[in-house]
Design a protein around this motif. Structure first.
Motif, PDB file in Angstrom:
ATOM      1  N   ALA A 252    -128.344  22.988 -17.326  1.00  0.00           N
ATOM      2  CA  ALA A 252    -129.786  23.058 -17.070  1.00  0.00           C
ATOM      3  C   ALA A 252    -130.501  23.821 -18.182  1.00  0.00           C
ATOM      4  CB  ALA A 252    -130.045  23.717 -15.723  1.00  0.00           C
ATOM      5  N   TRP A 253    -129.837  24.823 -18.748  1.00  0.00           N
ATOM      6  CA  TRP A 253    -130.432  25.565 -19.864  1.00  0.00           C
ATOM      7  C   TRP A 253    -130.197  24.863 -21.205  1.00  0.00           C
ATOM      8  CZ3 TRP A 253    -134.009  29.110 -19.785  1.00  0.00           C
ATOM      9  CH2 TRP A 253    -134.146  29.948 -18.674  1.00  0.00           C
ATOM     10  N   ARG A 254    -129.644  23.684 -21.169  1.00  0.00           N
ATOM     11  CA  ARG A 254    -129.352  22.883 -22.388  1.00  0.00           C
ATOM     12  C   ARG A 254    -128.390  23.598 -23.325  1.00  0.00           C
ATOM     13  NH1 ARG A 254    -133.520  20.793 -19.440  1.00  0.00           N
ATOM     14  NH2 ARG A 254    -134.393  18.913 -20.370  1.00  0.00           N
ATOM     15  N   MET A 255    -127.437  24.339 -22.774  1.00  0.00           N
ATOM     16  CA  MET A 255    -126.463  25.020 -23.616  1.00  0.00           C
ATOM     17  C   MET A 255    -125.135  24.257 -23.669  1.00  0.00           C
ATOM     18  SD  MET A 255    -127.867  27.467 -25.123  1.00  0.00           S
ATOM     19  CE  MET A 255    -129.655  27.616 -25.061  1.00  0.00           C
ATOM     20  N   CYS A 256    -125.055  23.135 -22.964  1.00  0.00           N
ATOM     21  CA  CYS A 256    -123.828  22.327 -22.960  1.00  0.00           C
ATOM     22  C   CYS A 256    -123.690  21.616 -24.313  1.00  0.00           C
ATOM     23  CB  CYS A 256    -123.941  21.296 -21.837  1.00  0.00           C
ATOM     24  SG  CYS A 256    -122.652  20.064 -21.845  1.00  0.00           S
ATOM     25  N   LEU A 257    -122.435  21.545 -24.793  1.00  0.00           N
ATOM     26  CA  LEU A 257    -122.160  20.846 -26.052  1.00  0.00           C
ATOM     27  C   LEU A 257    -121.565  19.455 -25.812  1.00  0.00           C
ATOM     28  CD1 LEU A 257    -120.716  23.948 -27.858  1.00  0.00           C
ATOM     29  CD2 LEU A 257    -122.566  22.583 -28.799  1.00  0.00           C
ATOM     30  N   GLY A 258    -121.224  19.174 -24.554  1.00  0.00           N
ATOM     31  CA  GLY A 258    -120.758  17.827 -24.222  1.00  0.00           C
ATOM     32  C   GLY A 258    -119.301  17.545 -24.532  1.00  0.00           C
ATOM     33  N   CYS A 259    -118.466  18.577 -24.622  1.00  0.00           N
ATOM     34  CA  CYS A 259    -117.061  18.346 -24.996  1.00  0.00           C
ATOM     35  C   CYS A 259    -116.243  17.720 -23.867  1.00  0.00           C
ATOM     36  CB  CYS A 259    -116.407  19.650 -25.454  1.00  0.00           C
ATOM     37  SG  CYS A 259    -116.129  20.841 -24.115  1.00  0.00           S
ATOM     38  N   GLY A 260    -116.665  17.982 -22.609  1.00  0.00           N
ATOM     39  CA  GLY A 260    -115.954  17.398 -21.459  1.00  0.00           C
ATOM     40  C   GLY A 260    -114.868  18.281 -20.875  1.00  0.00           C
ATOM     41  N   ALA A 261    -114.656  19.483 -21.424  1.00  0.00           N
ATOM     42  CA  ALA A 261    -113.554  20.325 -20.941  1.00  0.00           C
ATOM     43  C   ALA A 261    -113.742  20.729 -19.478  1.00  0.00           C
ATOM     44  CB  ALA A 261    -113.409  21.566 -21.822  1.00  0.00           C
ATOM     45  N   CYS A 262    -115.002  20.860 -19.041  1.00  0.00           N
ATOM     46  CA  CYS A 262    -115.250  21.285 -17.650  1.00  0.00           C
ATOM     47  C   CYS A 262    -114.708  20.255 -16.659  1.00  0.00           C
ATOM     48  CB  CYS A 262    -116.736  21.544 -17.415  1.00  0.00           C
ATOM     49  SG  CYS A 262    -117.791  20.159 -17.888  1.00  0.00           S
ATOM     50  N   ALA A 263    -114.808  18.965 -16.997  1.00  0.00           N
ATOM     51  CA  ALA A 263    -114.320  17.922 -16.083  1.00  0.00           C
ATOM     52  C   ALA A 263    -112.811  18.039 -15.935  1.00  0.00           C
ATOM     53  CB  ALA A 263    -114.700  16.541 -16.605  1.00  0.00           C
ATOM     54  N   TRP A 264    -112.131  18.388 -17.027  1.00  0.00           N
ATOM     55  CA  TRP A 264    -110.677  18.615 -16.966  1.00  0.00           C
ATOM     56  C   TRP A 264    -110.368  19.861 -16.144  1.00  0.00           C
ATOM     57  CZ3 TRP A 264    -108.526  23.139 -18.876  1.00  0.00           C
ATOM     58  CH2 TRP A 264    -107.131  23.220 -18.786  1.00  0.00           C
TER      59      TRP A 264
ATOM     60  N   GLY B 203    -114.619  17.646  -9.168  1.00  0.00           N
ATOM     61  CA  GLY B 203    -115.974  17.317  -8.712  1.00  0.00           C
ATOM     62  C   GLY B 203    -116.983  17.210  -9.839  1.00  0.00           C
ATOM     63  N   ILE B 204    -116.505  17.212 -11.082  1.00  0.00           N
ATOM     64  CA  ILE B 204    -117.473  17.117 -12.186  1.00  0.00           C
ATOM     65  C   ILE B 204    -117.409  15.735 -12.819  1.00  0.00           C
ATOM     66  CG2 ILE B 204    -118.069  18.004 -14.490  1.00  0.00           C
ATOM     67  CD1 ILE B 204    -117.198  20.766 -13.568  1.00  0.00           C
ATOM     68  N   ARG B 205    -118.556  15.103 -12.843  1.00  0.00           N
ATOM     69  CA  ARG B 205    -118.687  13.784 -13.459  1.00  0.00           C
ATOM     70  C   ARG B 205    -119.406  13.973 -14.787  1.00  0.00           C
ATOM     71  NH1 ARG B 205    -122.147   9.476 -11.370  1.00  0.00           N
ATOM     72  NH2 ARG B 205    -123.015  11.135 -10.083  1.00  0.00           N
ATOM     73  N   LEU B 206    -118.942  13.296 -15.820  1.00  0.00           N
ATOM     74  CA  LEU B 206    -119.628  13.397 -17.114  1.00  0.00           C
ATOM     75  C   LEU B 206    -120.525  12.182 -17.278  1.00  0.00           C
ATOM     76  CD1 LEU B 206    -116.588  14.566 -19.252  1.00  0.00           C
ATOM     77  CD2 LEU B 206    -118.495  15.965 -18.460  1.00  0.00           C
ATOM     78  N   VAL B 207    -121.772  12.451 -17.563  1.00  0.00           N
ATOM     79  CA  VAL B 207    -122.752  11.370 -17.669  1.00  0.00           C
ATOM     80  C   VAL B 207    -123.387  11.434 -19.054  1.00  0.00           C
ATOM     81  CG1 VAL B 207    -124.921  10.483 -16.744  1.00  0.00           C
ATOM     82  CG2 VAL B 207    -123.231  11.476 -15.197  1.00  0.00           C
ATOM     83  N   ASP B 208    -123.494  10.300 -19.714  1.00  0.00           N
ATOM     84  CA  ASP B 208    -124.173  10.281 -21.011  1.00  0.00           C
ATOM     85  C   ASP B 208    -125.672  10.214 -20.756  1.00  0.00           C
ATOM     86  OD1 ASP B 208    -125.160   9.949 -23.531  1.00  0.00           O
ATOM     87  OD2 ASP B 208    -123.863   8.287 -24.078  1.00  0.00           O
ATOM     88  N   MET B 209    -126.317  11.391 -20.788  1.00  0.00           N
ATOM     89  CA  MET B 209    -127.777  11.455 -20.627  1.00  0.00           C
ATOM     90  C   MET B 209    -128.363  10.931 -21.939  1.00  0.00           C
ATOM     91  SD  MET B 209    -128.110  13.158 -17.745  1.00  0.00           S
ATOM     92  CE  MET B 209    -127.108  14.209 -16.707  1.00  0.00           C
ATOM     93  N   THR B 210    -129.025   9.831 -21.877  1.00  0.00           N
ATOM     94  CA  THR B 210    -129.438   9.139 -23.096  1.00  0.00           C
ATOM     95  C   THR B 210    -130.188  10.034 -24.081  1.00  0.00           C
ATOM     96  OG1 THR B 210    -129.516   7.126 -21.817  1.00  0.00           O
ATOM     97  CG2 THR B 210    -130.655   7.070 -23.917  1.00  0.00           C
TER      98      THR B 210
END
Ligand SMILES: Cc1cc2nc3c(=O)[nH]c(=O)nc-3n(C[C@H](O)[C@H](O)[C@H](O)COP(=O)(O)OP(=O)(O)OC[C@H]3O[C@@H](n4cnc5c(N)ncnc54)[C@H](O)[C@@H]3O)c2cc1C
Length: 424
Positions: free
Chosen positions: A11-23, A29-36
């Protein structure tokens, strides 16, 4: 501020999108979505066990050096992190060299590990075959599969969502990713001894920031291309640096890599501008472009290769001795001549963080990068430009004082058009 959940980080836009949280999520319970308009981001599906592993593993919240190889050159550390040796070279296999982004070094190193050191495969990013405007994490176990996924993709990719593949593999695997992906891998390795034991080699590509998928869609729109009709999409490679090319039934559109990058770079999210690690400081080996001189048209590709750990140096030399790579050692000063933009970006980070703090925006922890020393080395004009630029960008995008969640409209649209992501 300490982030308490991955939702808060995103929400604070600090995510880098690596996907490690889903692992890392124990309840999956974490889904990775490509927010356009932003990048690949986590969406928590309600089944949160509150274990906190998603935050522990997140390089977006905290990317910090704890220690590094004793052989690393202390004179280079403040600008480039741990550097043992710098080389220039290329894949000996002509197809890998041609299709690779630079000299195909990352692919050739992975192939050496698979064919000669018993690695099960490489976990890395490639185009989604059904939707080439987006990427998927892949496990490549052969030369053909590695070759298919060679080349840089200037759009969101989350190779850490494939860390489960490495854990479950019958033998060690190579990991290839951007600097933030490798930072995520390292944090994940510290949470899982199984993953740690199964990680053969971490290779990072250099990265100045990942443009959102919107960048790719707008580039296609400029050529009048409908994204749903795209069959192939390459950002560079097939020559050095090669062309951005999009193929569909109606034909192929293309433009020089440099023009495509100058268009796409405007789509990098703010978090990428806060990243001091453009050269893969957490990897065993990192690969970029030796831009220290003019490239003559038609020149075959070359990679700038940095050995960062003793294991990285060993594998690099073994791959050269076994005929997978042709390399020559170069003066480490050529790093700065090749990648001055990445160095200037690193130096700007301290001021950018200050600008955000003044706006009450929580910032990531970034320790061990000599950020203040880097900032002090900037010219006065650069300092002012950096502070003012970050404030302007943050205010324009509404990042102040309170977390602004992703607009529901954007999430709904993205979820409706994108299948659940996952590694294949
Ligand atoms: C977003 C982005 C920014 C970049 N910025 C710079 C820069 O500032 N300076 C510079 O010198 N080079 C930059 N590059 C290019 C890249 O670092 C070089 O091309 C590098 O030399 C790798 O070349 P290679 O021929 O060794 O790799 P190859 O043998 O072609 O292999 C490339 C590997 O990278 C992986 N990969 C491709 N795209 C992604 C992605 N989006 N996320 C994770 N993994 C991916 C592939 O799976 C493949 O394994 C950038 C690349 C990207 C994707």
């Amino acid at each position: 501020m300490n982030f308490e959940s991955v939702n808060e980080i995103a929400a604070w836009r600090m995510c880098l999108g690596c996907g490690a949280c889903a692992w890392a999520c124990t309840s999956k319970g974490i889904r990775l979505v490509d927010m356009t308009d932003d990048g690949i981001r986590p969406v928590v599906d309600g089944s949160c066990a509150g274990c906190g592993r998603c935050v522990d593993v997140c390089p977006g919240a905290d990317t910090s050096h704890k220690s590094w190889d004793a052989d690393a050159d202390p004179k280079l550390a403040g600008s480039w992190g741990p550097v043992i040796e710098v080389w220039e070279g290329h894949a000996v296999d002509p197809e890998i060299r041609f299709q690779g982004s630079s000299g195909g070094a990352a692919t050739a190193l992975a192939l050496y590990c698979v064919e000669k050191e018993g690695s099960y495969g490489a976990v890395h990013a490639g185009a989604d075959k059904e939707e080439p405007c987006r990427n998927r994490t892949r496990l490549s176990k052969s030369r053909e599969e590695l070759l298919e996924n060679a080349g840089s993709r200037y759009s969101p990719a989350s190779p850490c969502d494939g860390l489960g593949i490495i854990e479950a593999a019958p033998s060690k695997c190579v990991f290839i990713g951007k600097p933030c992906d490798v930072a995520g891998l390292r944090k994940a390795q510290s949470l899982s001894s199984e993953l740690d034991g199964k990680t053969a080699l971490a290779i990072s590509i250099f990265c100045a920031g990942t443009p959102s998928t919107r960048g790719t869609l707008d580039l296609l729109a400029g050529f009048g291309k409908d994204p749903s009709e795209i069959q192939t999409l390459r950002y560079r490679g097939n020559g050095w640096p090669g062309n951005w090319t999009a193929g569909s039934k109606s034909g192929q559109s293309s433009m020089p890599y440099k023009d495509a990058w100058s268009f796409l770079q405007k789509y990098r999210p703010l978090r990428c501008h806060l990243c001091p690690d453009g050269t893969g400081e957490f990897a065993d080996i990192s690969c970029g472009d030796p831009w220290y001189r003019e490239i003559t048209p038609g020149e075959p590709g070359l990679s700038l290769i940095v050995a960062r750990t003793a294991e990285g140096r060993r594998v690099l030399k073994a791959a050269a001795d076994s005929g997978y790579l042709k390399i020559k050692k170069i003066d480490p000063a050529l790093l700065e001549k090749s990648q001055i933009n990445l160095l200037q970006k690193r130096r700007a980070v301290w001021g950018r963080l200050l600008a955000l703090r003044l706006l009450l925006v929580p910032v990531p922890k970034l320790r061990g990068f000599s950020l203040f020393r880097g900032w002090a080395a900037l010219a006065f004009y650069e300092k002012v430009r950096t502070l003012a630029g970050t404030m302007r960008r943050a205010l324009k995008r509404g990042y102040y004082g309170r977390a602004r969640a992703f607009p529901t409209r954007s999430i709904t649209r993205d979820i409706s058009i994108i299948r659940k992501r996952g590694a294949i």
